[in-house]
Design a protein around this motif. Structure first.
Motif, PDB file in Angstrom:
ATOM      1  N   UNK A  81      83.019 111.829 -31.171  1.00 49.71           N
ATOM      2  CA  UNK A  81      82.552 112.097 -29.813  1.00 49.71           C
ATOM      3  C   UNK A  81      83.409 111.374 -28.781  1.00 49.71           C
ATOM      4  N   UNK A  82      83.520 111.999 -27.625  1.00 51.16           N
ATOM      5  CA  UNK A  82      84.112 111.364 -26.447  1.00 51.16           C
ATOM      6  C   UNK A  82      83.142 111.602 -25.301  1.00 51.16           C
ATOM      7  N   UNK A  83      83.266 110.813 -24.264  1.00 48.67           N
ATOM      8  CA  UNK A  83      82.403 110.939 -23.087  1.00 48.67           C
ATOM      9  C   UNK A  83      83.251 111.038 -21.838  1.00 48.67           C
ATOM     10  N   UNK A  84      82.753 111.782 -20.890  1.00 51.62           N
ATOM     11  CA  UNK A  84      83.382 111.826 -19.574  1.00 51.62           C
ATOM     12  C   UNK A  84      82.457 111.111 -18.616  1.00 51.62           C
ATOM     13  N   UNK A  85      83.033 110.150 -17.901  1.00 46.00           N
ATOM     14  CA  UNK A  85      82.295 109.343 -16.939  1.00 46.00           C
ATOM     15  C   UNK A  85      83.003 109.352 -15.582  1.00 46.00           C
ATOM     16  N   UNK A  86      82.241 109.031 -14.568  1.00 44.54           N
ATOM     17  CA  UNK A  86      82.815 108.708 -13.271  1.00 44.54           C
ATOM     18  C   UNK A  86      83.563 109.821 -12.574  1.00 44.54           C
ATOM     19  N   UNK A  87      83.138 111.063 -12.763  1.00 44.87           N
ATOM     20  CA  UNK A  87      83.809 112.171 -12.073  1.00 44.87           C
ATOM     21  C   UNK A  87      83.477 112.085 -10.585  1.00 44.87           C
TER      22      UNK A  87
END
Length: 165
Positions: A81-87
């Motif tokens: 898994x990877x996460x996308x943060x702070x867009x």
């Protein structure tokens, strides 16, 4: 407009944009302006040099106008898994496709990384433009976290989304 991975030399620009994001849209981030304004650009320099995260920025004539961070999980059972943060995109540049381009680069990077099978993100449930963007990129909602954030005396739900790659 240029989209590229931020380097440690971009730390001050990133710090300034991050504080803008926390002031402009406090309901969109778990961190608060009050907490992060106590940080120094060196903290962001260290984040940008990390081995397991990639922060991508959109630049317009050397001005940082948007960002997103792709962070890889490190525990054995969730390394897929990877996460996308702070867009975040600065308000005067919204609606021009900046976030779509940053997200595209982030997703492309995730696809290039060995072992990454899915990308997770959360979005404020009331943020329709962001939800539409993520859905158009293939993200699907798999849950709602009620009252996930509390800003002053207002609660905000978050949608949990995933993209299988």
């Amino acid at each position: 407009m240029e989209i590229r991975k931020l380097q440690s030399s971009d730390a001050v620009k990133y710090f300034v944009l991050r504080l803008e994001a926390l002031q402009t849209n406090p309901e969109a981030f778990a961190s608060s302006y009050e907490e992060e304004s106590k940080n120094t650009p060196e903290i962001y320099q260290n984040r940008l040099e990390g081995d397991f995260s990639y922060t991508f920025g959109a630049f317009e004539q050397e001005e940082l106008i948007g960002v997103a961070s792709l962070v890889l999980e490190q525990k054995n059972k969730i390394k897929h898994r990877a996460n996308i943060y702070g867009v975040y995109v600065t308000p005067e540049k919204r609606g021009l496709g900046v976030a779509r381009k940053i997200m595209g680069v982030s997703i492309k990077k995730a696809r290039q990384l060995e072992g990454v099978e899915q990308i997770h993100l959360t979005v404020t449930a009331s943020n329709e433009p962001a939800k539409k963007l993520y859905q158009s990129l293939g993200f699907k909602t798999y849950g709602i976290e009620k009252n996930a954030l509390k800003v002053e005396n207002t609660y905000f739900d978050e949608e949990l989304m995933v993209l299988f790659i």
